[in-house]
Design an enzyme around this catalytic site. Structure first.
Site, PDB file in Angstrom:
ATOM      1  N   TRP A 131    -119.605  -6.533 -25.785  1.00  0.00           N
ATOM      2  CA  TRP A 131    -120.733  -7.138 -25.062  1.00  0.00           C
ATOM      3  C   TRP A 131    -120.307  -8.533 -24.592  1.00  0.00           C
ATOM      4  CZ3 TRP A 131    -125.048 -10.295 -27.605  1.00  0.00           C
ATOM      5  CH2 TRP A 131    -126.109 -10.501 -26.715  1.00  0.00           C
ATOM      6  N   ASP A 212    -123.089  -5.253 -35.389  1.00  0.00           N
ATOM      7  CA  ASP A 212    -124.123  -5.511 -34.384  1.00  0.00           C
ATOM      8  C   ASP A 212    -124.843  -4.190 -34.166  1.00  0.00           C
ATOM      9  OD1 ASP A 212    -125.720  -6.200 -32.319  1.00  0.00           O
ATOM     10  OD2 ASP A 212    -124.147  -7.072 -31.065  1.00  0.00           O
ATOM     11  N   LYS A 247    -134.651  -2.800 -27.966  1.00  0.00           N
ATOM     12  CA  LYS A 247    -134.565  -1.501 -27.305  1.00  0.00           C
ATOM     13  C   LYS A 247    -135.376  -0.436 -28.031  1.00  0.00           C
ATOM     14  CE  LYS A 247    -131.050  -3.694 -25.292  1.00  0.00           C
ATOM     15  NZ  LYS A 247    -130.567  -5.019 -25.640  1.00  0.00           N
TER      16      LYS A 247
HETATM   17  C1  LMR Z   1    -127.146  -5.765 -22.349  1.00  0.00           C
HETATM   18  O1  LMR Z   1    -125.993  -5.703 -22.805  1.00  0.00           O
HETATM   19  O2  LMR Z   1    -127.421  -5.543 -21.159  1.00  0.00           O
HETATM   20  C2  LMR Z   1    -128.285  -6.093 -23.283  1.00  0.00           C
HETATM   21  O3  LMR Z   1    -127.810  -6.284 -24.563  1.00  0.00           O
HETATM   22  C3  LMR Z   1    -129.128  -7.201 -22.798  1.00  0.00           C
HETATM   23  C4  LMR Z   1    -128.461  -8.538 -22.868  1.00  0.00           C
HETATM   24  O4  LMR Z   1    -129.075  -9.466 -23.392  1.00  0.00           O
HETATM   25  O5  LMR Z   1    -127.333  -8.695 -22.404  1.00  0.00           O
END
Ligand code: LMR
Length: 398
Positions: A131, A212, A247
């Site tokens: 992420w 996570d 989510k």
């Molecule tokens: C994403 O990866 O799109 C979600 O986890 C929302 C975010 O805050 O980035």
């Protein structure tokens, strides 16, 4: 003059795209960037179970007094049961402590502050890819970060051998961030057997896992998706778990999450919680109440819980249905490239394999927004936007 001399910060690679999307005048625009669930009508509705819980909360609420620094104890118990399973021995041994945090990102940041202050010198290891906000959060906490291999792009699969080989070389005591399920951005998770092997290596190397856990229930089921977390929660072993309920409860703007610490024993859990409270107090003092009150109300009421579980299942089924429809529609439009790997992936995201240039063309020419990495949010697809989407992808692949 102070501020005007400063450099402008770049737009966020995820939320910045939604800002651009909102400004786009194209009536056929499609947002597959940020991880927000859309129903078949393209809406992000409030869950029925959540609305019913809110009605009850409104009736019974008598005060807006501060929450305890770590949040309410009944919320902590509900989160622990959801994540670890009812009656997990670690909970009955009192070696688990949970703090209610503003979202999963808040949980990650509190964990980061804790590691920085209490476990100096440790590097935080992230999957490659991960992420995009993970590096930001841990760097902002002042921690060094590094990566371990995760994705085999050629095979569209987990590069398990490379991952394991790297984990075996990480210095003892370092922190390894793992995605509990529905890996963001690839949609590829270890199998239950692979989780056991990962757990064995973390144990042998005395590495500290930080899970996570933002998508519980969106992959294969609420219990099934917790298999990885539970495989690592072993007798005497320590870990962090960062939960998000954005989510699986649709509570994006309530900012509700939790940081759970599993210690080796009760004393360890109490000490860890005392230090987490110190980090929280210096950061945002104490959490906002509403989101956690909803979750506690839903999880502790059999009727609301059954309704919520059905809503999560419907969401999961719709996402998996969109995976199939997307692959089939691309094929029907004559796209030669094999996208069938998307059907095996789980959760909101998949790596499409589209290049940066193709992503750019999709945005500029067709008002279709996906991340520069090629990550697509499958949960933003609907039967209504599928033709437009697949026509555009077919055109950029031609
Ligand atoms: C994403 O990866 O799109 C979600 O986890 C929302 C975010 O805050 O980035």
């Amino acid at each position: 003059m102070i501020f005007e001399a400063l450099p402008m910060a770049p737009a966020d690679p995820i939320l910045g795209l939604t800002e651009a999307f909102n400004k786009d005048p194209n009536p056929n625009k499609i947002n597959l960037s940020v991880g927000v669930y859309k129903d078949a009508a393209g809406k992000t509705p409030v869950f029925r179970s959540v609305k019913r819980a809110e009605e009850r909360i409104l009736q019974r609420e008598t005060s807006k007094d501060y929450m305890p620094i770590q949040g309410a104890p009944d919320y902590a118990r509900a989160v622990q049961a959801l994540v670890l399973g009812a009656d997990h021995p670690a909970v009955s041994e009192k070696r688990v402590a949970t703090a209610h945090t503003p979202g999963g990102t808040g949980a990650l940041r509190v964990a980061g502050d804790f590691i920085k202050h209490m476990l100096p010198g440790r590097t935080v290891w992230l999957s490659n890819p991960t992420w995009p906000n993970h590096p930001n959060v841990f760097k902002a906490a002042g921690l060094p970060i590094d990566t371990y291999p995760y994705f085999d792009a050629a095979a569209n699969a987990l590069d398990f051998d490379a991952m394991i080989a790297k984990l075996k070389t990480i210095p003892e005591g370092d922190v390894v961030v793992l995605h509990g399920c529905c890996h963001n951005p690839t949609g590829i998770d270890p199998t239950p057997e692979q989780w056991q092997i990962i757990g064995d290596i973390l144990d042998a190397r005395r590495l500290l896992p930080l899970i996570d856990f933002a998508y519980q229930g969106l992959g294969d089921g609420l219990e099934e998706d917790a298999a990885g977390v539970r495989a690592l929660c072993r007798p005497g072993r320590e870990m962090f778990i960062c939960s998000s309920f954005s989510k699986n409860f649709g509570l994006y703007n309530e900012r509700v999450g939790a940081l759970t610490v599993v210690a080796a024993n009760e004393q360890g859990a109490q000490i860890a919680l005392s230090q987490l409270k110190a980090c929280i107090r210096a950061n945002y003092s104490n959490p906002p109440a509403h989101g956690a009150a909803i979750i506690t109300t839903v999880l502790n009421d059999p009727d609301l819980r059954a309704e919520w579980e059905a809503e999560v299942a419907a969401m999961r089924d719709r996402i998996n249905g969109m995976r199939t429809l997307f692959v089939d529609t691309l094929k029907a439009k004559g796209v030669q490239r094999d996208f069938s790997f998307l059907k095996q992936q789980r959760g909101m995201f998949s790596f499409s394999g589209l290049t940066k240039e193709q992503v750019e063309t999709l945005r500029q020419k067709y008002a279709i927004y996906i991340l520069g990495s090629g990550r697509i949010n499958v949960a933003g697809m609907t039967p209504g936007n599928m033709d437009t989407l697949c026509d555009a992808i077919a055109a950029v692949l031609r």
